[in-house]
Motif scaffolding. Structure first.
Motif, PDB file in Angstrom:
ATOM      1  N   GLN A 153       0.826  -1.037   0.003  1.00  0.00           N
ATOM      2  CA  GLN A 153      -0.008  -0.061   0.033  1.00  0.00           C
ATOM      3  C   GLN A 153       0.821   1.274   0.061  1.00  0.00           C
ATOM      4  OE1 GLN A 153      -2.869   0.160   3.141  1.00  0.00           O
ATOM      5  NE2 GLN A 153      -4.282   1.462   1.970  1.00  0.00           N
ATOM      6  N   LEU A 154       0.343   2.150  -0.684  1.00  0.00           N
ATOM      7  CA  LEU A 154       1.089   3.462  -0.811  1.00  0.00           C
ATOM      8  C   LEU A 154       0.367   4.797  -0.714  1.00  0.00           C
ATOM      9  CD1 LEU A 154       4.190   4.128  -1.183  1.00  0.00           C
ATOM     10  CD2 LEU A 154       3.750   4.228  -3.487  1.00  0.00           C
ATOM     11  N   ARG A 155       0.745   5.663   0.183  1.00  0.00           N
ATOM     12  CA  ARG A 155      -0.210   6.905   0.278  1.00  0.00           C
ATOM     13  C   ARG A 155       0.338   8.177  -0.463  1.00  0.00           C
ATOM     14  NH1 ARG A 155       0.014   8.384   5.900  1.00  0.00           N
ATOM     15  NH2 ARG A 155      -1.839   9.110   6.216  1.00  0.00           N
ATOM     16  N   VAL A 156      -0.444   8.723  -1.199  1.00  0.00           N
ATOM     17  CA  VAL A 156       0.175   9.767  -1.983  1.00  0.00           C
ATOM     18  C   VAL A 156      -0.522  11.047  -1.961  1.00  0.00           C
ATOM     19  CG1 VAL A 156       0.923  10.404  -4.616  1.00  0.00           C
ATOM     20  CG2 VAL A 156       1.291   8.030  -3.685  1.00  0.00           C
ATOM     21  N   VAL A 157       0.007  12.279  -1.860  1.00  0.00           N
ATOM     22  CA  VAL A 157      -0.602  13.366  -1.654  1.00  0.00           C
ATOM     23  C   VAL A 157      -1.672  13.904  -3.047  1.00  0.00           C
ATOM     24  CG1 VAL A 157      -0.111  15.971  -1.961  1.00  0.00           C
ATOM     25  CG2 VAL A 157       1.284  14.578  -0.120  1.00  0.00           C
ATOM     26  N   ALA A 158      -2.702  14.221  -2.628  1.00  0.00           N
ATOM     27  CA  ALA A 158      -3.881  14.365  -3.890  1.00  0.00           C
ATOM     28  C   ALA A 158      -4.214  15.532  -3.799  1.00  0.00           C
ATOM     29  CB  ALA A 158      -4.904  13.449  -3.499  1.00  0.00           C
ATOM     30  N   ASP A 159      -3.801  16.692  -3.013  1.00  0.00           N
ATOM     31  CA  ASP A 159      -4.293  17.901  -2.934  1.00  0.00           C
ATOM     32  C   ASP A 159      -3.305  19.040  -3.628  1.00  0.00           C
ATOM     33  OD1 ASP A 159      -2.391  17.968  -1.003  1.00  0.00           O
ATOM     34  OD2 ASP A 159      -3.817  19.005   0.542  1.00  0.00           O
TER      35      ASP A 159
ATOM     36  N   GLN B  24       2.028  -4.248 -17.555  1.00  0.00           N
ATOM     37  CA  GLN B  24       3.261  -5.063 -17.648  1.00  0.00           C
ATOM     38  C   GLN B  24       3.309  -6.383 -16.739  1.00  0.00           C
ATOM     39  OE1 GLN B  24       7.090  -2.641 -17.855  1.00  0.00           O
ATOM     40  NE2 GLN B  24       5.472  -1.019 -17.347  1.00  0.00           N
ATOM     41  N   HIS B  25       1.940  -6.546 -16.216  1.00  0.00           N
ATOM     42  CA  HIS B  25       1.584  -7.682 -15.410  1.00  0.00           C
ATOM     43  C   HIS B  25       2.825  -7.808 -14.036  1.00  0.00           C
ATOM     44  CE1 HIS B  25      -1.174  -9.014 -18.151  1.00  0.00           C
ATOM     45  NE2 HIS B  25      -0.250  -9.051 -19.049  1.00  0.00           N
ATOM     46  N   LYS B  26       3.199  -6.581 -13.577  1.00  0.00           N
ATOM     47  CA  LYS B  26       4.067  -6.365 -12.646  1.00  0.00           C
ATOM     48  C   LYS B  26       3.360  -6.100 -11.267  1.00  0.00           C
ATOM     49  CE  LYS B  26       7.875  -4.510 -15.357  1.00  0.00           C
ATOM     50  NZ  LYS B  26       9.020  -3.322 -15.440  1.00  0.00           N
ATOM     51  N   PRO B  27       3.869  -6.445  -9.991  1.00  0.00           N
ATOM     52  CA  PRO B  27       3.410  -6.014  -8.853  1.00  0.00           C
ATOM     53  C   PRO B  27       3.248  -4.795  -8.577  1.00  0.00           C
ATOM     54  CG  PRO B  27       5.639  -6.712  -8.710  1.00  0.00           C
ATOM     55  CD  PRO B  27       5.150  -7.113  -9.936  1.00  0.00           C
ATOM     56  N   CYS B  28       1.985  -4.253  -7.912  1.00  0.00           N
ATOM     57  CA  CYS B  28       1.605  -3.078  -7.637  1.00  0.00           C
ATOM     58  C   CYS B  28       0.815  -2.770  -6.523  1.00  0.00           C
ATOM     59  CB  CYS B  28       0.799  -2.301  -9.040  1.00  0.00           C
ATOM     60  SG  CYS B  28       0.522  -0.580  -9.147  1.00  0.00           S
ATOM     61  N   ALA B  29       1.329  -1.582  -5.808  1.00  0.00           N
ATOM     62  CA  ALA B  29       0.573  -1.272  -4.411  1.00  0.00           C
ATOM     63  C   ALA B  29      -0.650  -0.832  -4.709  1.00  0.00           C
ATOM     64  CB  ALA B  29       1.560  -0.556  -3.756  1.00  0.00           C
ATOM     65  N   VAL B  30      -1.604  -0.757  -3.808  1.00  0.00           N
ATOM     66  CA  VAL B  30      -2.810  -0.184  -3.783  1.00  0.00           C
ATOM     67  C   VAL B  30      -2.594   1.208  -3.401  1.00  0.00           C
ATOM     68  CG1 VAL B  30      -5.127  -0.059  -2.486  1.00  0.00           C
ATOM     69  CG2 VAL B  30      -4.008  -2.401  -2.889  1.00  0.00           C
ATOM     70  N   LEU B  31      -3.038   2.386  -3.830  1.00  0.00           N
ATOM     71  CA  LEU B  31      -2.627   3.665  -3.874  1.00  0.00           C
ATOM     72  C   LEU B  31      -3.858   4.115  -2.956  1.00  0.00           C
ATOM     73  CD1 LEU B  31      -1.598   4.742  -7.337  1.00  0.00           C
ATOM     74  CD2 LEU B  31      -0.151   4.903  -5.094  1.00  0.00           C
ATOM     75  N   GLU B  32      -3.481   5.119  -2.071  1.00  0.00           N
ATOM     76  CA  GLU B  32      -4.311   5.847  -1.065  1.00  0.00           C
ATOM     77  C   GLU B  32      -4.135   7.364  -1.235  1.00  0.00           C
ATOM     78  OE1 GLU B  32      -5.203   6.486   3.746  1.00  0.00           O
ATOM     79  OE2 GLU B  32      -4.124   4.828   3.075  1.00  0.00           O
ATOM     80  N   PRO B  33      -5.097   8.171  -1.455  1.00  0.00           N
ATOM     81  CA  PRO B  33      -4.918   9.687  -1.704  1.00  0.00           C
ATOM     82  C   PRO B  33      -4.802  10.205  -0.286  1.00  0.00           C
ATOM     83  CG  PRO B  33      -7.241   9.152  -2.106  1.00  0.00           C
ATOM     84  CD  PRO B  33      -6.402   7.798  -1.910  1.00  0.00           C
ATOM     85  N   ILE B  34      -4.021  11.152   0.151  1.00  0.00           N
ATOM     86  CA  ILE B  34      -3.997  11.785   1.385  1.00  0.00           C
ATOM     87  C   ILE B  34      -3.682  13.310   1.107  1.00  0.00           C
ATOM     88  CG2 ILE B  34      -2.972   9.845   2.709  1.00  0.00           C
ATOM     89  CD1 ILE B  34      -0.133  11.206   2.340  1.00  0.00           C
ATOM     90  N   PRO B  35      -3.892  14.173   2.095  1.00  0.00           N
ATOM     91  CA  PRO B  35      -3.801  15.642   1.923  1.00  0.00           C
ATOM     92  C   PRO B  35      -2.306  15.994   2.209  1.00  0.00           C
ATOM     93  CG  PRO B  35      -4.980  14.998   4.005  1.00  0.00           C
ATOM     94  CD  PRO B  35      -4.946  13.838   3.022  1.00  0.00           C
TER      95      PRO B  35
END
Length: 293
Positions: A175-181, A238-249
């Motif tokens: 899981q990965l948290r990324v700024v969304a604002d 590309q069928h590579k592993p990928c985290a679930v993304l979560e938007p954060i402020p």
């Protein structure tokens, strides 16, 4: 193109410099100088060797770009981003040649609700932004033939940038948290190099617009979260592993340097004056990833 054109590129291994070296290779003689030969951290050592090289054009692709680190070493940031560009401008003025210099959306505070134009008053909120603005001002006051190109969210498949960091983290973490604002336009270094080549061509053929400050960024807009989503989509394809993304402020991800919430740049003037336009950020990203080994 003029094979005798001598283009001095300041900076050797940065992502914009690498893209320039590739794109400008057929436009003349490229003289590439890294910090080992022309060190922007030692501005007093720059003028004489540049004048001795007798280039026809200087392109400054070097800068102190570590935004958070600049907060703890402001003197170094200002030396590289402000004092040194002033010396480059002095050398260009002495030689009677143009200077192309890259600046940033960080010269603005990000509070405007619409995209920034070149007529908006800068108000940087970080040491990095203030140092880049000081560099702009130094160039404007010294050399008339200049292009200051403000860009945003630069990435490529080389160096250290958001694209490469996300590609790694998305494959390492569940899981990965990324700024969304924070909103802006991710701009591929290849786009910057292509646009720079077009500007040089216009200058060489006498079809150029006015010298001065212009915005140069990809079309469209997204958030860092949206950019991460696009990168994730390419990994999934590309069928590579990928985290679930979560938007954060932004408030949930504090950094030493404050970032503008609005980094959108209106690039209308560059097209109107010079006839140079940029691709949509998504298509540029696809082009960048297509060439990635």
């Amino acid at each position: 193109m003029n094979a005798s054109l001598r283009i001095l590129i300041i900076g050797e291994n940065g992502q914009v410099s690498r893209a320039l070296q590739s794109r400008l290779a057929g436009m003349g003689e490229l003289i590439v100088r890294g910090s080992g030969q022309l060190d922007l951290a030692r501005p007093d050592s720059l003028r004489s060797p540049i004048v001795a090289l007798k280039p026809d054009l200087i392109v400054n692709a070097a800068a102190h770009t570590a935004v958070d680190l600049a907060e703890t070493e402001p003197e170094r940031a200002f030396t590289i981003n402000a004092t040194a560009p002033g010396i480059l401008a002095q050398a260009a003025s002495e030689l009677g040649i143009p200077l192309i210099h890259y600046s940033t959306d960080y010269v603005f505070d990000g509070l405007k609700p619409a995209p920034y134009t070149e007529d908006d008053t800068p108000n940087p909120v970080s040491v990095y932004g203030r140092s880049k603005l000081a560099g702009e001002d130094a160039i404007r006051h010294i050399v008339g033939q200049h292009l200051i190109l403000r860009t945003s969210w630069v990435y490529s498949v080389e160096g250290r940038n958001f694209l490469l960091t996300m590609q790694r983290l998305l494959q390492e973490k569940p899981q990965l948290r990324v700024v969304a604002d924070q909103i802006g336009a991710p701009t591929w270094a290849g786009t910057i190099a292509d646009s720079t080549a077009q500007l040089i061509e216009r200058w060489q053929t006498g079809q150029h617009g006015a010298w001065g400050t212009y915005h140069l960024a990809a079309r469209g807009e997204t958030s860092w979260f949206g950019f991460a989503q696009a990168i994730a989509e390419s990994l999934v394809e590309q069928h590579k592993p990928c985290a679930v993304l979560e938007p954060i402020p932004s408030s949930a991800y504090p950094t030493p340097a404050q970032r503008p919430l609005n980094s959108r740049l209106d690039c209308t003037r560059l097209y109107r004056e010079w006839g140079v336009s940029q691709p949509d950020w998504r298509s540029a990203l696809q082009q960048c990833l297509a060439g990635q080994v």
